[in-house]
Each structure stands twice: as C-alpha cells, then as structure tokens.
Design a protein around this motif. Structure first.
Motif, PDB file in Angstrom:
ATOM      1  N   ALA A 166       0.850  -1.187   0.000  1.00  0.00           N
ATOM      2  CA  ALA A 166       0.000   0.000   0.000  1.00  0.00           C
ATOM      3  C   ALA A 166       0.881   1.231   0.000  1.00  0.00           C
ATOM      4  CB  ALA A 166      -0.922   0.012   1.215  1.00  0.00           C
ATOM      5  N   GLU A 167       0.532   2.201  -0.830  1.00  0.00           N
ATOM      6  CA  GLU A 167       1.323   3.422  -0.954  1.00  0.00           C
ATOM      7  C   GLU A 167       0.406   4.631  -0.965  1.00  0.00           C
ATOM      8  OE1 GLU A 167       4.721   1.400  -3.882  1.00  0.00           O
ATOM      9  OE2 GLU A 167       3.179   2.756  -4.705  1.00  0.00           O
ATOM     10  N   ALA A 168       0.816   5.673  -0.274  1.00  0.00           N
ATOM     11  CA  ALA A 168       0.075   6.935  -0.275  1.00  0.00           C
ATOM     12  C   ALA A 168       1.056   8.083  -0.483  1.00  0.00           C
ATOM     13  CB  ALA A 168      -0.681   7.129   1.034  1.00  0.00           C
ATOM     14  N   MET A 169       0.681   8.997  -1.348  1.00  0.00           N
ATOM     15  CA  MET A 169       1.479  10.195  -1.621  1.00  0.00           C
ATOM     16  C   MET A 169       0.571  11.402  -1.481  1.00  0.00           C
ATOM     17  SD  MET A 169       4.158  11.887  -2.574  1.00  0.00           S
ATOM     18  CE  MET A 169       4.918  13.122  -3.645  1.00  0.00           C
ATOM     19  N   VAL A 170       0.917  12.324  -0.571  1.00  0.00           N
ATOM     20  CA  VAL A 170       0.122  13.531  -0.361  1.00  0.00           C
ATOM     21  C   VAL A 170       1.071  14.718  -0.441  1.00  0.00           C
ATOM     22  CG1 VAL A 170      -1.561  14.699   1.087  1.00  0.00           C
ATOM     23  CG2 VAL A 170      -1.381  12.201   1.177  1.00  0.00           C
ATOM     24  N   ALA A 171       0.909  15.540  -1.477  1.00  0.00           N
ATOM     25  CA  ALA A 171       1.851  16.634  -1.728  1.00  0.00           C
ATOM     26  C   ALA A 171       1.108  17.839  -2.284  1.00  0.00           C
ATOM     27  CB  ALA A 171       2.927  16.182  -2.714  1.00  0.00           C
ATOM     28  N   ILE A 172       1.644  19.028  -1.974  1.00  0.00           N
ATOM     29  CA  ILE A 172       1.067  20.273  -2.470  1.00  0.00           C
ATOM     30  C   ILE A 172       2.196  21.242  -2.818  1.00  0.00           C
ATOM     31  CG2 ILE A 172      -1.056  20.064  -1.113  1.00  0.00           C
ATOM     32  CD1 ILE A 172       0.179  22.147   0.846  1.00  0.00           C
ATOM     33  N   PRO A 173       1.928  22.242  -3.661  1.00  0.00           N
ATOM     34  CA  PRO A 173       2.904  23.323  -3.836  1.00  0.00           C
ATOM     35  C   PRO A 173       3.116  24.067  -2.525  1.00  0.00           C
ATOM     36  CG  PRO A 173       1.288  23.331  -5.618  1.00  0.00           C
ATOM     37  CD  PRO A 173       0.779  22.371  -4.582  1.00  0.00           C
ATOM     38  N   ALA A 174       4.235  24.722  -2.388  1.00  0.00           N
ATOM     39  CA  ALA A 174       4.617  25.339  -1.117  1.00  0.00           C
ATOM     40  C   ALA A 174       3.684  26.475  -0.710  1.00  0.00           C
ATOM     41  CB  ALA A 174       6.044  25.861  -1.203  1.00  0.00           C
ATOM     42  N   PRO A 175       3.209  26.470   0.531  1.00  0.00           N
ATOM     43  CA  PRO A 175       2.504  27.639   1.071  1.00  0.00           C
ATOM     44  C   PRO A 175       3.468  28.815   1.209  1.00  0.00           C
ATOM     45  CG  PRO A 175       2.141  25.676   2.412  1.00  0.00           C
ATOM     46  CD  PRO A 175       3.260  25.364   1.477  1.00  0.00           C
ATOM     47  N   GLU A 176       2.923  29.988   1.457  1.00  0.00           N
ATOM     48  CA  GLU A 176       3.757  31.157   1.689  1.00  0.00           C
ATOM     49  C   GLU A 176       4.663  30.951   2.897  1.00  0.00           C
ATOM     50  OE1 GLU A 176       3.971  33.863  -0.159  1.00  0.00           O
ATOM     51  OE2 GLU A 176       2.468  33.119  -1.590  1.00  0.00           O
ATOM     52  N   ALA A 177       5.787  31.641   2.901  1.00  0.00           N
ATOM     53  CA  ALA A 177       6.761  31.476   3.987  1.00  0.00           C
ATOM     54  C   ALA A 177       6.164  31.804   5.354  1.00  0.00           C
ATOM     55  CB  ALA A 177       7.981  32.345   3.726  1.00  0.00           C
ATOM     56  N   SER A 178       5.173  32.697   5.385  1.00  0.00           N
ATOM     57  CA  SER A 178       4.558  33.092   6.656  1.00  0.00           C
ATOM     58  C   SER A 178       3.459  32.135   7.123  1.00  0.00           C
ATOM     59  CB  SER A 178       3.957  34.494   6.515  1.00  0.00           C
ATOM     60  OG  SER A 178       2.962  34.514   5.499  1.00  0.00           O
ATOM     61  N   ASP A 179       3.170  31.114   6.338  1.00  0.00           N
ATOM     62  CA  ASP A 179       2.088  30.188   6.662  1.00  0.00           C
ATOM     63  C   ASP A 179       2.415  29.425   7.950  1.00  0.00           C
ATOM     64  OD1 ASP A 179       0.524  27.543   6.496  1.00  0.00           O
ATOM     65  OD2 ASP A 179      -0.311  28.667   4.813  1.00  0.00           O
ATOM     66  N   PRO A 180       1.449  29.281   8.866  1.00  0.00           N
ATOM     67  CA  PRO A 180       1.721  28.579  10.129  1.00  0.00           C
ATOM     68  C   PRO A 180       2.120  27.125   9.955  1.00  0.00           C
ATOM     69  CG  PRO A 180      -0.631  29.041   9.887  1.00  0.00           C
ATOM     70  CD  PRO A 180       0.074  29.827   8.828  1.00  0.00           C
ATOM     71  N   ARG A 181       1.881  26.557   8.785  1.00  0.00           N
ATOM     72  CA  ARG A 181       2.300  25.172   8.558  1.00  0.00           C
ATOM     73  C   ARG A 181       3.814  25.027   8.506  1.00  0.00           C
ATOM     74  NH1 ARG A 181      -1.708  24.084   3.567  1.00  0.00           N
ATOM     75  NH2 ARG A 181      -1.371  26.336   3.389  1.00  0.00           N
ATOM     76  N   TRP A 182       4.528  26.150   8.369  1.00  0.00           N
ATOM     77  CA  TRP A 182       5.990  26.129   8.415  1.00  0.00           C
ATOM     78  C   TRP A 182       6.516  26.464   9.806  1.00  0.00           C
ATOM     79  CZ3 TRP A 182       7.519  23.469   4.645  1.00  0.00           C
ATOM     80  CH2 TRP A 182       7.134  23.686   3.314  1.00  0.00           C
ATOM     81  N   SER A 183       5.648  26.643  10.782  1.00  0.00           N
ATOM     82  CA  SER A 183       6.057  27.070  12.117  1.00  0.00           C
ATOM     83  C   SER A 183       6.236  25.871  13.045  1.00  0.00           C
ATOM     84  CB  SER A 183       5.006  28.023  12.712  1.00  0.00           C
ATOM     85  OG  SER A 183       5.245  28.257  14.077  1.00  0.00           O
ATOM     86  N   LEU A 184       7.442  25.678  13.556  1.00  0.00           N
ATOM     87  CA  LEU A 184       7.673  24.598  14.508  1.00  0.00           C
ATOM     88  C   LEU A 184       6.881  24.830  15.791  1.00  0.00           C
ATOM     89  CD1 LEU A 184       9.209  21.995  15.196  1.00  0.00           C
ATOM     90  CD2 LEU A 184      11.025  23.440  16.148  1.00  0.00           C
ATOM     91  N   SER A 185       6.799  26.077  16.245  1.00  0.00           N
ATOM     92  CA  SER A 185       6.086  26.368  17.494  1.00  0.00           C
ATOM     93  C   SER A 185       4.590  26.103  17.380  1.00  0.00           C
ATOM     94  CB  SER A 185       6.325  27.824  17.917  1.00  0.00           C
ATOM     95  OG  SER A 185       5.756  28.719  16.977  1.00  0.00           O
ATOM     96  N   LEU A 186       4.078  26.017  16.144  1.00  0.00           N
ATOM     97  CA  LEU A 186       2.675  25.676  15.918  1.00  0.00           C
ATOM     98  C   LEU A 186       2.543  24.255  15.370  1.00  0.00           C
ATOM     99  CD1 LEU A 186       1.195  29.024  14.568  1.00  0.00           C
ATOM    100  CD2 LEU A 186       0.748  27.931  16.770  1.00  0.00           C
ATOM    101  N   ALA A 187       3.568  23.430  15.645  1.00  0.00           N
ATOM    102  CA  ALA A 187       3.536  22.004  15.283  1.00  0.00           C
ATOM    103  C   ALA A 187       3.392  21.804  13.781  1.00  0.00           C
ATOM    104  CB  ALA A 187       2.428  21.282  16.042  1.00  0.00           C
ATOM    105  N   GLY A 188       4.134  22.607  13.023  1.00  0.00           N
ATOM    106  CA  GLY A 188       4.047  22.512  11.576  1.00  0.00           C
ATOM    107  C   GLY A 188       4.932  21.427  10.993  1.00  0.00           C
ATOM    108  N   GLY A 189       4.779  21.243   9.685  1.00  0.00           N
ATOM    109  CA  GLY A 189       5.569  20.265   8.951  1.00  0.00           C
ATOM    110  C   GLY A 189       4.717  19.484   7.982  1.00  0.00           C
ATOM    111  N   ALA A 190       5.372  18.909   6.964  1.00  0.00           N
ATOM    112  CA  ALA A 190       4.655  18.180   5.924  1.00  0.00           C
ATOM    113  C   ALA A 190       3.918  16.965   6.477  1.00  0.00           C
ATOM    114  CB  ALA A 190       5.631  17.750   4.833  1.00  0.00           C
ATOM    115  N   LEU A 191       4.532  16.253   7.413  1.00  0.00           N
ATOM    116  CA  LEU A 191       3.875  15.067   7.966  1.00  0.00           C
ATOM    117  C   LEU A 191       2.643  15.449   8.764  1.00  0.00           C
ATOM    118  CD1 LEU A 191       3.830  12.027   8.478  1.00  0.00           C
ATOM    119  CD2 LEU A 191       5.380  12.393  10.406  1.00  0.00           C
TER     120      LEU A 191
END
Length: 319
Positions: free
Chosen positions: A133-158
């Motif tokens: 079984a294989e799953a691939m979930v990917a998107i183009p990069a959000p803006e640099a200010s997006d909270p999904r890039w914030s470690l303090s807000l538990a961000g990250g691709a996973l």
C-alpha cells in the motif's frame, strides 16, 4: 448542533496568530448567514447554546482548544492531527472520556465512497491478499509566513499532509493482520525553518508481511493525493483519495482487465459532517474515536523520531 456562532475577539497567545477581530467575524457572519458572533473562543465555549465545536486552528492549537472544548462539555470535531504529540493526544482522549461527549478527528476522506469502495475491494477478495500500500500527499509550497511552516505551531509536511497517508494505511489493518509498524523514515528540513519537515518518507510493515509507503511533500511541483493498494490478484488506485470531490476515480486492474469506477463528486466533508451529526443526535457508530487519534499520533511521533527531527513541541495557551 451549534447555533451558528462565530468567535471574534482576541486569539490565544503563545503562537496563536494575529488577534481576532470581532468586526471581521460580524462581516463573515453577515455574508454567510451565521446567526451571531461572540467575542472570543472562551466566550464561545461558555455559551450554553453551542453544542458542537469544530476546531480548524493551526496544528499546535488543536490539542489545547480540544481540551478546553471537552472540559466545557462540547462535542468536538477536530482537524487533524488532534494534538501536537501522542502524549497530548492521550490527554485529549482522557478528556473526551471524562466529558461523555463525542470527539472525532476530521479524517474526512474515510467517509467518501472512494475509500469505502477501496476497502470493499479488499474485503471481497477481488484484489487477493494485501501485498503493498502506498500513499502520496503533496502540495505546492505555502507562503513562507504560513503557520504550517512554524515549529512552534507544530508545523511540517507530515503533520499537515502525511497524516492522511499514515491514517489511510492504518485503516488497512483488517486486511493485513493488524496495524502497521514503522520500519524507517527520512525527511528534509525546510530551509530557514529548523526541524520543520518540507518532505518526509516513511516505510511501514504489516503483521501479515505486506509493506507500506507514506510520502508527503509540502513544496512539491503539483498537487498529488494518491493511494495505491496492491494485492495478490490485482491492484486499485485512487488518484485523489484525500479530495475525491475533485477526482472521484478508482482505477482497478485485475487479470480480467482494467476498469475505472466513478464514485461521485459529493464532498467528503459533507459525508463526514452527516456521520458526525448522526453520532451526536442518534448515537450512530463512527469509524473514528479518540483511541484512533492516539494511535495515529504515536505513529507520527515515531516517524519524526526515526527521521531525526523529534515530535512536534506543544503549544501552551497564554504563554
């Protein structure tokens, strides 16, 4: 169900984002037919007319506000993941048990006919025994200010994307001898955001010998949200299992040939909301609960540990 209230006022500190503006809330309410607004999240939780809370906040705010909503006796539909790490997810589970209300993590894909049909193909034996079984979930990069890039807000691709793949492979346990275990994981950090994964790949193993792969990427060249299941007699691919309303195909290949089934473009979010409402109103069983949320978070934590990044930090309200 909730009386249509929308919170304005002040957002929590400690990485909680920009202050909430009640005038913006009132404008939104007017445009979308929301009955009334409230001055803050705390005011919303104290409102006796609000029965259900949907928590769509940044990842790091899921745990704290899930705990607050459950303590207030509200039913909670939480965006995924339910917490920043497995320990916090276990605290949410305990709070849900103590409150006696309904708690569910919003893995909406699971309620759509695309995923249900994929499971039916395994259950019927048409694909034979599960092999891969294989799953691939990917998107183009959000803006640099997006909270999904914030470690303090538990961000990250996973956290934002790969959790879908992790969960989807966990849901194959009935046809694989049990839940998968992590074999290994690799990740690449986002430039300028230490410990935040821009991409992460994980290899999983099932008790019956099947293998799994979860890939996620938050700076990909396109949107891809596919899942492929391979059995001893055939295979099936969902080109977009996360958002099947955009692509409802399920492509099935067996010795009898290839066929494509279209399972409908009705929103997976609609199916999810109907199932959640039925649980709240009538006690109808759900395929997800707080135990499931803890199990998913444990596997996510293990992926981060194996990849050398470590679990996401927890956000403390008011810090």
């Amino acid at each position: 169900m909730p009386g249509g209230a929308r919170a304005g006022g002040a957002a929590p500190r400690g990485g909680g984002g920009p202050p909430r503006d009640r005038s913006r809330a009132e404008s939104f309410a007017s445009a979308h037919g929301v009955e009334r607004t409230l001055g803050s999240y705390a005011e919303l939780l104290a409102d006796p007319e609000v029965d259900v809370v949907y928590n769509p906040l940044a990842n790091g705010l899921h745990g704290p506000w899930n705990l607050a909503a459950l303590a207030a006796g509200k039913h909670v539909l939480s965006e995924k993941p339910s917490a920043s790490d497995a320990e916090e997810a276990a605290e949410v589970r305990e709070a849900a048990a103590e409150s006696g209300t309904v708690f569910m993590e919003a893995f909406h894909y699971l309620f759509h006919p695309v995923t249900r049909r994929l499971h039916d193909l395994l259950a019927s034996g048409e694909l034979g025994e599960l092999r891969r079984a294989e799953a691939m979930v990917a998107i183009p990069a959000p803006e640099a200010s997006d909270p999904r890039w914030s470690l303090s807000l538990a961000g990250g691709a996973l956290m934002d994307l790969g959790c879908y793949g992790v969960h989807a492979l966990r849901m194959l346990a009935p046809w694989a001898g049990g839940a998968p275990r992590l074999l290994s994981a690799r990740a690449g950090e986002r430039e300028g955001a230490p410990d935040v994964d821009e991409w992460l790949d994980a290899d999983l193993g099932f008790p019956d010998g099947a293998t799994g792969g979860v890939r996620c990427h938050m700076a990909y060249d396109r949107l891809e949200m596919s899942m492929r299941v391979v059995g001893s007699r055939g295979e099936a691919t969902a080109p977009n299992f996360v958002l099947p309303q955009r692509d409802d195909r399920l492509v099935i290949r067996t010795p009898d040939g290839e066929r494509t089934e279209h399972l409908g473009t009705r929103s997976s979010y609609t199916y999810q909301l109907e199932a959640f409402a039925a649980r709240v109103r009538e006690g109808t069983a759900l395929p997800l609960d707080a135990d499931d949320a803890v199990a998913t978070m444990r596997l996510i934590d293990a992926c981060y540990e194996s990849a050398g990044l470590g679990p996401r930090p927890r956000t403390v309200l008011g810090g």
